[in-house]
Design a protein around this motif. Structure first.
Motif, PDB file in Angstrom:
ATOM      1  N   GLY A  95       0.853  -1.749  -0.041  1.00 36.01           N
ATOM      2  CA  GLY A  95       0.220  -0.428  -0.208  1.00 36.01           C
ATOM      3  C   GLY A  95       1.511   1.130   0.170  1.00 36.01           C
ATOM      4  O   GLY A  95       0.532   2.533  -0.006  1.00 36.01           O
ATOM      5  N   GLU A  96       2.081   1.016   0.132  1.00 39.54           N
ATOM      6  CA  GLU A  96       2.940   2.207   0.083  1.00 39.54           C
ATOM      7  C   GLU A  96       3.408   2.013  -1.359  1.00 39.54           C
ATOM      8  O   GLU A  96       4.284   1.469  -1.630  1.00 39.54           O
ATOM      9  N   SER A  97       3.266   3.681  -1.428  1.00 36.65           N
ATOM     10  CA  SER A  97       3.094   3.878  -3.048  1.00 36.65           C
ATOM     11  C   SER A  97       4.692   5.198  -3.047  1.00 36.65           C
ATOM     12  O   SER A  97       4.602   6.205  -2.432  1.00 36.65           O
ATOM     13  N   ASP A  98       5.566   4.841  -3.183  1.00 38.06           N
ATOM     14  CA  ASP A  98       7.015   5.994  -4.290  1.00 38.06           C
ATOM     15  C   ASP A  98       6.891   5.516  -5.343  1.00 38.06           C
ATOM     16  O   ASP A  98       7.376   4.580  -6.021  1.00 38.06           O
ATOM     17  N   ALA A  99       6.622   6.246  -6.676  1.00 35.67           N
ATOM     18  CA  ALA A  99       6.159   5.834  -7.730  1.00 35.67           C
ATOM     19  C   ALA A  99       7.956   6.757  -8.796  1.00 35.67           C
ATOM     20  O   ALA A  99       9.057   5.946  -8.961  1.00 35.67           O
ATOM     21  N   ALA A 100       8.743   7.553  -8.168  1.00 33.61           N
ATOM     22  CA  ALA A 100       9.937   7.534  -8.636  1.00 33.61           C
ATOM     23  C   ALA A 100      11.066   6.711  -8.273  1.00 33.61           C
ATOM     24  O   ALA A 100      12.019   6.542  -8.873  1.00 33.61           O
ATOM     25  N   HIS A 101      11.023   6.348  -6.342  1.00 37.92           N
ATOM     26  CA  HIS A 101      11.501   5.211  -5.739  1.00 37.92           C
ATOM     27  C   HIS A 101      11.457   3.668  -6.925  1.00 37.92           C
ATOM     28  O   HIS A 101      12.015   3.189  -7.090  1.00 37.92           O
ATOM     29  N   ASP A 102      10.053   3.428  -7.183  1.00 39.50           N
ATOM     30  CA  ASP A 102       9.222   2.194  -7.475  1.00 39.50           C
ATOM     31  C   ASP A 102       9.938   2.471  -9.431  1.00 39.50           C
ATOM     32  O   ASP A 102      10.887   1.410  -9.779  1.00 39.50           O
TER      33      ASP A 102
END
Length: 950
Positions: free
Chosen positions: A698-705
């Protein structure tokens, strides 16, 4: 007449070598009993594996079993297998009753892993016998050297046995002897032999396959046509000849005076059973191993296809005693042409044990997969994305671990998995989660006491694993209503001690002193300081009620806690090292004090423990897979294990860092964990990285991904771990503990000692002892003195740095020091200053500047806390570190009650002891001692680093 049914007229029973849930439930077994006269069923791992792994036939049963509570893979398999065996036994019970116990049996295998362990075989056979609770059960025991005494023992206890993996006539005689001796012992003890039955399962077709191969090799090199014909004539004849002679032994063994005495008491003969009767060579008749082995008091166990074939075109006749002389002649001729049947049968037993273990591995792997699928909502996921070469290495090492049973040996505490020294003494962490579950009532009582006392804060005073584990819990779990806020102090820096003191209310604070040995410097001086301060606040006679101790039984800390009348003393497990101790009292006591739901934490943790258990093959075992990836990556030079964690579990990397570094960094080998480096573009990194990314679902971090995906696309190995929630952090504690132990085995080191940490401790003690004697630390001569800083290192490093351009300025020394870095190195900043947000940011700025300019891995550590963790790898691991130690004058020192050495003096001694060991190990190390204002000094050092990189 039906050819299968007609075998009854010759005294032979047909058993089916097949068992599956639907086959029984749909009435197919009943039909075979009625139509063909089938009188028994045998099962084996291969049959179960195909049924469970290749269909959804068992999904409902596995789901129903797990609905009653999670269990290990082995327990789960056994639950469904026992149920199937019971159902089959019930279907065959009328046959058993009709034949008065002479037939109607179902066979269930003892774990193939135990084939070479007599005691374990007996224990498991007895357990299976009790679990199935059916008179018409036979427990399958292999005819290995270790299996023979087990057979005798089980028969003597009234347990019916199917003796399997029998190839040799000589061994058959020993098997029959074990049966007869077992019956005699049973009768001597007042037992009734009429309820005991046994078969000796003589394997057939495998013998022909092995013999024919050797004959073909001889045919290929023979020059004489007559010799070739002689060899050719023996092909396909030996297995049946071997069986026929064994039957002659059977008649002799079960006809003399010894047997008659047993028979009078109601004993039944141990029938010969022909196994492996499916034809493997297509040149031979598909029913040859039935047609040629028909005789009284025998059993033929056949797979469904062979049964169908014999029903279709089999020709029953009393064949077993035909041409017995020809059989003896064939065996003699085989020996004359130079083929040893004894050697072949010996080899076949060894191979069969391994094949059965291989099948069991596949079976348990299939069950593990089904379990994980059913429990998908309760087990953290893991995905490995590895380049071809690394993936191949992981697969090869995994296969080696499977073939040699290393995961089972690890759980059995076999030190030979590693270096064979003392590793077996340090494996208590394997069962610590289960052990802690057994103490939940005690922890609940303690938590109620803490809450009732109205403590507002709880402070762990410890170092290394005993502090970093609780620190993860403090940062991961929110403060619980009515319970104190959890803090951790693991520093002798005076400013940090003072900051902690100012952040709590002493009169309502509980202090948890954590020290395994009780002799560690830091917990002791922190305890001395706060015990005195609490005494000043609430009264000396009441101070002890604000303290609890967690320590090993009989330690000096236990004595101190008893004398000081601590409120509680919790004992750790002496077989668990500090860095593996988070799931022991060293982690659970602080968690209980903070009101964390230990029942839920440990239940969630146990799901991962079971997933990583001894019965889960390496391919399906998440801890083993991660450990293989780490270890194999290290062997290939990707020894910088870079850990990134999402916000909810941000502190996990610091705990994993100490676990990996202190466990693997020694003997010039090891993995260097890199925590706290934010991800960058692939071009920023060398080819020495393994990335492990943890986040909660549920934790999202588009830049990190996106950066993580780019690293994978660029060929960097990436491991993605997704926690179901932060509450499941215990699963990752265990996964990483097992993975680190596995990685240590791959690297060939002992992952449970810490020789170089001890070296630094010795140096520190020598320096503090000198201070106690003279009132000052021994003098040291700086290599350079400036208005803002003094620089220190040994003569060897001084010479190398001067040669590289170091002169009279700080900048020149920093530049020369960083110029010594090479591809594959890492740069570690070791700061003996207060660990606070501002200083963390400053060190981060420095390390990222180095990383981005030199494409090197970097570490930013605060002393003395890292001494008990990464300090081991820096000194004992690979010589790829370039170290910049940072010390400073303490603006305000802090006295330690009862000691002449202050916190500042102890910290200085630790820094110097740390540095001395680094230089003694020949490391590239430079110490910068900042003078005056610390903030200004750090800024000047930051500038010097950036200038040096330009």
């Amino acid at each position: 007449m039906n050819p299968v049914k007609a075998l009854e007229q010759h005294g032979q029973a047909i058993w089916l070598d097949f068992l599956a849930r639907g086959f029984i439930a749909k009435g197919d077994l009943t039909k075979l009993i009625d139509a063909d006269g089938v009188k028994g069923v045998t099962s084996n791992p291969s049959i179960f594996e195909k049924a469970i792994g290749s269909s959804d036939e068992y999904d409902g049963a596995i789901g129903a079993a797990l609905a009653q509570g999670d269990r290990s893979v082995g327990e789960l398999y056994e639950a469904v297998a026992v149920e199937d065996i019971q159902h089959a036994a019930d279907v065959l019970r009328p046959t058993y009753d009709k034949l008065e116990g002479r037939d109607g049996f179902v066979s269930l295998e003892v774990s193939p892993y135990l084939a070479l362990d007599t005691k374990a075989t007996i224990v498991e056979a007895e357990r299976l016998w009790a679990a199935v609770k059916r008179e018409n059960l036979m427990v399958k025991v292999p005819a290995t050297r270790q299996g023979l005494p087990a057979i005798k023992q089980l028969i003597s206890k009234g347990i019916s046995v199917n003796v399997t993996l029998l190839f040799s006539q000589k061994v058959y005689v020993e098997v029959a002897e074990a049966y007869l001796s077992g019956l005699e012992a049973l009768i001597a003890n007042g037992g009734d032999p009429s309820h005991v039955a046994s078969v000796a399962s003589f394997f057939v077709s495998r013998i022909d396959s092995a013999v024919d191969k050797e004959l073909d090799d001889k045919i290929a090199t023979a020059n004489d046509p007559a010799e070739k014909a002689r060899l050719e004539k023996l092909k396909g004849k030996i297995a049946i000849a071997n069986a026929k002679i064994a039957y002659q032994d059977y008649k002799r063994l079960f006809s003399g005076d010894r047997w008659k005495k047993l028979q009078v008491c109601g004993a039944k003969p141990q029938r010969l059973l022909w196994a492996s009767t499916g034809t493997k060579n297509k040149a031979y008749s598909d029913v040859v191993y039935i047609e040629e082995l028909i005789g009284p008091d025998t059993v033929n166990t056949v797979p469904p296809a062979t049964l169908d074939a014999f029903r279709d075109h089999g020709k029953p006749r009393a064949s077993l005693e035909e041409h017995v002389d020809d059989a003896r002649a064939a065996l003699k001729d085989l020996a004359n042409v130079g083929v040893s049947l004894d050697a072949i049968t010996d080899r076949l037993v060894t191979e069969a044990v391994q094949l059965f273990a291989d099948s069991f591995d596949k079976l348990l792997g299939a069950v593990a997969f089904k379990r994980e699928t059913v429990l998908a909502g309760g087990i953290d996921t893991q995905k490995l994305a590895l380049a071809d070469d690394l993936a191949k290495s992981v697969k090869e090492h995994g296969e080696d671990w499977r073939n040699t049973g290393k995961i089972r040996r690890l759980w059995d505490r076999d030190k030979s998995v590693w270096t064979g020294t003392d590793e077996d003494k340090w494996l208590g962490w394997l069962t610590s989660a289960a052990a802690e579950k057994a103490k939940l009532a005690d922890y609940t009582e303690f938590a109620k006491w803490v809450k009732a006392r109205g403590f507002t804060d709880a402070v762990v005073l410890g170092m290394g694993g005993s502090s970093l584990g609780p620190e993860v819990l403090a940062h991961t779990f929110a403060q619980q209503p009515g319970f104190p806020k959890l803090h951790v102090l693991d520093s002798t820096d005076p400013a940090q001690v003072r900051t902690l003191e100012h952040s709590v209310t002493l009169g309502t604070t509980l202090f948890i002193v954590s020290s395994k040995s009780g002799g560690t410097t830091e917990p002791n001086v922190m305890k001395d300081y706060f015990f005195a301060r609490v005494g000043e606040t609430v009264g000396a006679d009441k101070a002890g009620q604000h303290f609890v101790a967690v320590t090993d039984p009989g330690s000096s800390m236990e004595k101190v806690a008893t004398e000081a009348k601590f409120a509680r003393i919790f004992h750790g497990d002496p077989t668990i090292g500090g860095r593996y101790s988070v799931l022991s009292p060293f982690g659970m006591v602080p968690a209980a004090a903070a009101g964390i739901d230990l029942g839920q934490l440990l239940d969630l943790t146990m799901a991962m423990v079971r997933s990583c258990g001894p019965d889960v093959p390496p391919q399906e075992n998440p801890g083993v897979q991660l450990g293989l990836a780490m270890g194999c990556a290290g062997l290939e030079g990707r020894d910088k294990v870079t850990i990134t964690s999402s916000k909810a579990i941000a502190d996990f990397g610091a705990w994993a860092e100490q676990l990996i570094a202190e466990s693997t960094g020694k003997d010039g080998k090891g993995l260097i964990p890199i925590d706290g480096e934010p991800l960058a573009a692939p071009s920023t990194y060398g080819n020495d990285r393994l990335f492990i990314d943890l986040r909660t679902d549920g934790e999202s971090d588009a830049a990190h991904d996106a950066k993580l995906a780019a690293l994978e696309d660029a060929g960097h190995p990436v491991v993605r771990i997704v926690l179901k929630s932060a509450d499941a952090i215990g699963q990752e504690f265990f996964r990483f503990e097992l993975a680190t132990a596995v990685a240590g085995a791959i690297l060939g080191i002992n992952p449970f000692n810490q020789p170089d940490v001890e070296s630094a401790k010795i140096k520190t003690r020598e320096l503090t002892a000198a201070f106690e004697t003279s009132g000052v630390l021994p003098p040291e001569k700086p290599a350079l003195t400036t208005a803002d800083a003094d620089l220190y290192t040994d003569e060897s490093n001084v010479a190398a740095l001067r040669k590289a351009g170091a002169d009279g300025t700080l900048d020149s020394w920093i530049k020369a020091h960083l110029a010594r870095t090479q591809s594959g190195d890492y740069v570690a900043l070791l700061a003996y200053i207060e660990r606070n947000a501002a200083h963390i940011d400053t060190l981060q700025s420095m390390r990222l500047a180095v990383r981005d300019a030199r494409h090197l891995a970097t570490c930013a550590e605060f002393g003395p806390r890292f001494l008990h963790s990464t300090g081991q790898a820096y000194k004992g691991g690979p010589d790829s570190g370039v170290f910049l130690q940072i010390t400073a004058d303490d603006a305000n020192d802090l006295a330690v009650p009862g000691q002449s050495a202050s916190f500042g003096v102890i910290k200085a001694a630790q820094a110097r002891g740390d540095f001395d060991v680094l230089t003694e190990r020949g490391r590239r190390a430079l110490r910068v001692h900042l003078k005056g204002d610390l903030g200004a000094g750090l800024k000047s050092l930051d500038k010097a680093i950036r200038d040096a990189l330009n």
